[in-house]
Structures are given as structure tokens and as C-alpha cells.
Write an enzyme that holds these catalytic residues in place. Sequence first.
Site, PDB file in Angstrom:
ATOM      1  N   ARG B 219       0.837  -1.056  -0.107  1.00 23.79           N
ATOM      2  CA  ARG B 219       0.384   0.072  -0.011  1.00 23.79           C
ATOM      3  C   ARG B 219       1.244   1.351   0.258  1.00 23.79           C
ATOM      4  NH1 ARG B 219      -2.959   0.398   5.496  1.00 23.79           N
ATOM      5  NH2 ARG B 219      -1.112   0.392   7.067  1.00 23.79           N
ATOM      6  N   SER B 359      -5.474  13.012   4.922  1.00 20.19           N
ATOM      7  CA  SER B 359      -5.654  13.358   6.040  1.00 20.19           C
ATOM      8  C   SER B 359      -5.284  14.917   5.731  1.00 20.19           C
ATOM      9  CB  SER B 359      -3.906  13.778   6.408  1.00 20.19           C
ATOM     10  OG  SER B 359      -3.036  14.052   7.197  1.00 20.19           O
ATOM     11  N   ARG B 407      -5.316   4.630  -3.247  1.00 18.42           N
ATOM     12  CA  ARG B 407      -5.871   4.274  -2.110  1.00 18.42           C
ATOM     13  C   ARG B 407      -7.009   4.152  -2.601  1.00 18.42           C
ATOM     14  NH1 ARG B 407      -2.476   4.564   3.499  1.00 18.42           N
ATOM     15  NH2 ARG B 407      -0.096   4.135   2.785  1.00 18.42           N
TER      16      ARG B 407
END
Lengths: 433, 433
Positions: B219, B359, B407
Site C-alpha cells: 500500500r 489527512s 488508495r
Amino acid sequence: MENRTYTADAEPGETVTVAGWVHEVRDLGGIAFLILRDTTGQIQVKFEKDEMDDELVETGLNVARESVITVSGDVEEEPRAPTGVEVTPETVEVLSEADTELPLDPTGKVDAELSTRLDNRTLDLRSEEGQAIFEIRAEVLRAVREAFRDANATEINTSKIVATGTEGGTELFPITYFGEEAFMNQSPQLFKQLVAGSNIERVFEIGPIFRAEEHNTPRHLNEATSIDFEGAFCDHTDAMDVCEQVVTAAYEAVAENCTDQLEALGITEEFEVPETPFPRLSYEEAIERINATGELDEQLVWGDDLPTEGEKALGDDVGGHYFITDWPAEIKPFYIMDHEDGELSTGFDMMHPRMELVSGGQREHRREELIAGFEQQGLEPEAFEYYTKMFKYGMPPHAGWGLGGERLLMTMLDLDNIREAVLFPRDRQRLSP
Amino acid sequence: MENRTYTADAEPGETVTVAGWVHEVRDLGGIAFLILRDTTGQIQVKFEKDEMDDELVETGLNVARESVITVSGDVEEEPRAPTGVEVTPETVEVLSEADTELPLDPTGKVDAELSTRLDNRTLDLRSEEGQAIFEIRAEVLRAVREAFRDANATEINTSKIVATGTEGGTELFPITYFGEEAFMNQSPQLFKQLVAGSNIERVFEIGPIFRAEEHNTPRHLNEATSIDFEGAFCDHTDAMDVCEQVVTAAYEAVAENCTDQLEALGITEEFEVPETPFPRLSYEEAIERINATGELDEQLVWGDDLPTEGEKALGDDVGGHYFITDWPAEIKPFYIMDHEDGELSTGFDMMHPRMELVSGGQREHRREELIAGFEQQGLEPEAFEYYTKMFKYGMPPHAGWGLGGERLLMTMLDLDNIREAVLFPRDRQRLSP
């Protein structure tokens, strides 16, 4: 921010909270006006000194220009106000105080040098003109992508870190990649071909390219935005058709959706959507027409590359966008397919009267010819095996082009310097902001 | 190519020219079938050996798989053909012959290792699954941009070559920029803030970011696509609202416009548009719920960062996308604004049950606090003066976030490895193609 009203949406009769920058304050004695600016426009805030709370008046009138404030109050019609309405403030809150000395004047009343503007982009893009350029830029990208989708192309993103440059080692920025030598990609050329050879067939990419060119001119950048197309089962004429559609779509979208921005730039009158089809001149016709203008000291002969002054003379002569086709094969890169005679290339350029915008052509899809091309270029075919290998497994004929995004903007908006079309340009001297 | 008909558009009764790859040839003796594949699908081409020209039959049946051919002929209904129609060829032309040995089987009948697939992307993306992933990727980007525009954000592009990294010198790839040291940007963080402080106010960028992380996991990527938002006059809750809208819009667009692609990936049943609003758990609730799952050997205490296993346990518990808010201030970067108590941060993460996607937070817009933050971080504020300087001239409160594009794809399509969502991934081992 909850309950914020954009200045453009403040209607008479409403009670609103507007937020933005102090554009200017005009104190006329008993009455004073503060012009508050936000992304949608400006609004007048009225201070009547005798009738309002002293603290409120003081806050509103003593705050430095470009400070960030919120104002809550009633909106009323006021024909003498710049936008026909004004706010009578109940409260004024200063969220962020600005220095009283500013490196440039965002109201545009005082001209600033380009380098000062680029050093202070945040302030610079508080001007109507600066904001307009980048709103148009965003609209151009939107329209270009839509035109590509209409042409059945799929958006891709390819790596910017590469082991080898498209056209060899010059003009590449070297990177240290976990101890290995690598480069920043100067063009998605090889990658887009690799994807055009897959079932995706037609692709486009809009992304950064990096060129370590020494040029430091008003039309060169060391980091630029490339608008790339590649299509399987396309020849150079198909590629030119798509190019024409994409560029025209960008102009049409700006004409339709950016009227305020064109106004802010003062180019509403001049702005014209180019007519299609763009004239397609052969290289031979191009040099004949350049020679006929008499603008060059020395006549061009077959085989010469076109000098900048030649392009300008021809641009003035043609008066709009045009293609130059059928170049001498040796002037064009080795990965461009030649016509059957071997003398002429399927490569083409698309020109704005001011400069070259696009370079394209049908690609060499025959592996042996391609490898021979690498060798003639002095490149080691082994270094490009990741690319040439795929030509063993059924590479269809394909064609494509690359369009300089900033050059498109620069010519569309008649900007003097390409750096005006980039938020944070990179050149020989400029590495920050 | 003039007059090419896509296989999906070939209707019975028409005479067409189709072009594509030889997907397979089935020779049944007196009759043989060639399946031709193009970007829109497949079509059966019928060869009746006794009734057709020998040369035609030979060309059609001796051509290697994955070669590129064109076939002209009449389209007829044929219920036994895979798509209900077949072409009786008048001519077959081989445009590009493939080797008889292929490094992988694009029909997907034989599984290939990921590294073989990435080494041979052109062939790999001739599979339905490969094509589907990147068509969905393009649709996600389209939908995300549209959602941003609906949120009044303007698309920007910022420099990828920078003089200083956002978060200091680690994890940066160094570049030699005309003899000076520079870096590839690890995040558009500082730039997007600089533009949010201008009259453009709300911006988004979709572009490459570069991280010299040593991680080599399913990932992590060293070059990834970051989807970034930043908005003036936004706080962290506004930013979370936009985040939710953008992610949901991507899922909705895929559900609506990519039914064939979801089918090709075999995930039509499982594919669900996430429900909004996403739950917003405080950090404190998050550690309590993780501890309550009993999945961790050691209980978490306030101040701990969340370990990967903790995120997984919580993800299983929540069962969908969710936010974690109100982190301890010291865990979040210095440029994130703290809540007024100084203990908690306005920073947030948006999580998919499998991993962190986003984020974000409200930013520190007060210049003195920001400079103090640089110092506490061990960074020299002077090196960032191009950035902090703009905070002197009326920097509004602002908030934003960054979303990992790959992602998003990986979790949306339940891919095992993030590299499947990138055309030409870059990791510790992989620098080409």
C-alpha cells in the site's frame, strides 16, 4: 464558515455575514466606506460615525488594507455603491491583520514588476486579472478533458520519475533515486505509446514535464504542463483532427463560461474562437510563404528548420492557428513515422501566429525501424528495452501529439510572459516560491 | 483510421472494417473462428475454408495471437457467436505481427505475477480487468473534479520542483537543478495554502507527489497521485464535508457510468456507494473502541498513534468510511491548527476500513504561531520565508486535506496491491517501465 454569504449573493433586504479582504477604505468625514472583497466580487460597507458604536467604527476604519475581516449587517440598495448595494454593519471582526506595508498593490492601481508579483503570488492573485487568468486556466483544463472524452480518449497519469529520457540525456534534470541515477521525465511520449498499444487505445494526459533547457525567455519554462494525446489506429491526420477539436473546445468554453474573467483581463472584444479546420500547410509551402514575406534576411531553403522570425512572419501571414505538415524526415524525431517515400515525415506542428503550440505525428510502430532510429540517434536501444519490447507483441499504428498548456493560455489570453500562466514558475533563476 | 467500426458498433446487415488484436483463433476443421478484440469488445470472424479464398484463410488463421489486424466484411447475426454477430471476411490485413511467445496471456486464462504484468503493461492492459481499472480511474478523476467544482473550488497545478520540502528533509528525492540542490515535492501543502490565501479562495489539485519512503508494502508508492483540497474561510468540519462529498461523488459516478468495468472486475454485487455522513469519531473514542475489540495485545493509551492493526480492528468495527478527529496536538503536523485548549488538534484522518485515505485539518494561519511551529520541528523558518511571508498580508483562516488517489482506487475496487492502480508504479525496486 457557517452562514457566510458571498458578496455577489448579498441581496437587499437580507441580513448577512460577508467575509473577505479589506480592499480599500474611503473616509469622507462623517461617513466612511470600506470595500470588502471576496472571491466573487466586492461589497461596500457603510460607516456613519455619529450614528454607530465608536468601537465598531474604529475597528472598521483602522484596519489595514488586505486584512481579513467578517462583517455582519443588513444589505440595502444603494445606487451609488459600486455594486448597487451596501451593508450597514452590526459587527466587524478582524480575523487576520495585514501589515500596513504591502510589497505590491492588489487593487492594480500601481503596476508591479513580474518578479515581485511572482515572489508574492498570494497578494498578486488578489487582483482581478490574476484571479481571472487562473480561473480561465481551470476552465481550459476542464474543457480540454471533456473534448478528449468526446474523442473516446481515457485520462491517464504516467510516472514523472524515469530511468531514461525520451530523447536522450541532454535537457534532463537528474534525481537520486535510492542511490540510483534517475531523471524527471521530459515528456510522457514513451508511456502514452505503451498505453495506446493496450486495449485502452486512446489516451490523454495532462501533467508536468521537466526540461533542463538553458533558455530563459518569456516563452520557456523549465517545468511546464503538457497536454498529451495518443491514439491507436490513428494516423497523423486523425491526430490533427483531435488537436483542432481540443484547442477549439478550450476557446469555446472560455468564450461561454468566462465572460467575467475576459472582462477583467480587458480582452472581451479581441477574444475569438478559432475557425476550423485550421489551414494545413506543408513544410514546403511554409518556407515558400515565409520567403515571400521578405521578412528574413536570408531565404530559407528546403531542409532548413524554421527560425523564430520565420514562424512569426508566417504567423502574421496566415493570421490564425495553422498546421505545418510534411517536414523533412531528418528534422523530426526518430520515433515519428516517415511517409512512404522516406524523405518526408508524418510529423506536424500546430502553430499560433505567435509561436508553436503542438508537436505531433504518426509514430514508428515497426520495432526494427524503431530500434534503428535509436541507434541513429546515438541512443542505446538496450536502455529503452522496457519500451521497444512491447513492440514485439502487436503494436498498432498510432499517432499523437503534445500541446504546451501554458503556451495555449499565453496565446489565448495574449499574455506577454508565459510565467503569468503558471502559479509558481520554475526557470533558471526561480526555484521558490 | 478512416471508416473503422468499433466491434461494439457492428450491426447485422452492415459491411464494416474492424481493427484490433487477434484475441484467439479456434480451428474446428472445415470452419474456423478468429476472435478480434478492440477497446470496445470482441467480434467473431468466420472462416469457411472450402468456400473462401485460400490466401485469405491462411492470413486469418496463421496470424499469431495479439497481432494487429483489420478485417473487412459483412456482419451477420449469429446467435452462437459470443456477441451474437459475426463477420464474414472479404479481406484480412495484418498491420503488426506479434511474436508467438508472449510473456503473459492477456485473455486472463493464465494468471501472471504482478511484476510480470508491470513489466509488460501494454500486454497486461489488454485484459478486461486491466482496462477496467484504468477506465474507472479516469472516471473517478472526472467525478472528483466535478465534485470540487460543485464545491466552488478552482483547479490548480503547482510546481513539483521545490527548494524545500513541506515537512523537512527526510523522505525527499534530491534533484540537481542547474547546479543547485532542489527536491521533488512531497505534497502541494504549502502551495495550495498560498493560493487559498488569494482571491481564488478554494482550490484543488490532482497531481503527482514524490516520497522517498523506504516502505515497500502493498500500500505504499514512491510516486503517487495526490488529490488535494484547500479552502479559505473553511474550518476542519467544512473540509470534512467537502471530503465526504468528493469521495461519495467518485463512488456514485463509478456506480452509474462504469457498470461494464465493475462487471469485468467481478465486483458488481459488492460495489456500494458509501452512506453519508461518514461517522466522525474522536481520537479518544477511536482508542476506546479499538481497545474494546480486544484485537491488540497491548491496550492503547491516550497519546499513542494508532498502529496499523488498531486501524484494521476499528475499520472492521465501524464497517465503512469514517473520520477520526480531535487528535492529540503533538501527533499532528505543526501547520495544523490546535483547538483552543491547545491539547487537541483540528487535524483529522478519513479512513476506509482497510487503511487511511485522507489527512487534513484547519491550518495555522497566524504567522507567529506558524514560525514557532517550524522552530519546534527543527526546521529553519528562513528556508520557508517565501511561504511564511504571505501570512503577513492577510491570510484568512483556511482548512484542507490530501487524499491518496491510488488508495481511493485500491479500496474502492478491492485491489490487493496499490501498484494495480498505477500504470507505471515506482517503488524501491521499480524504476521502469
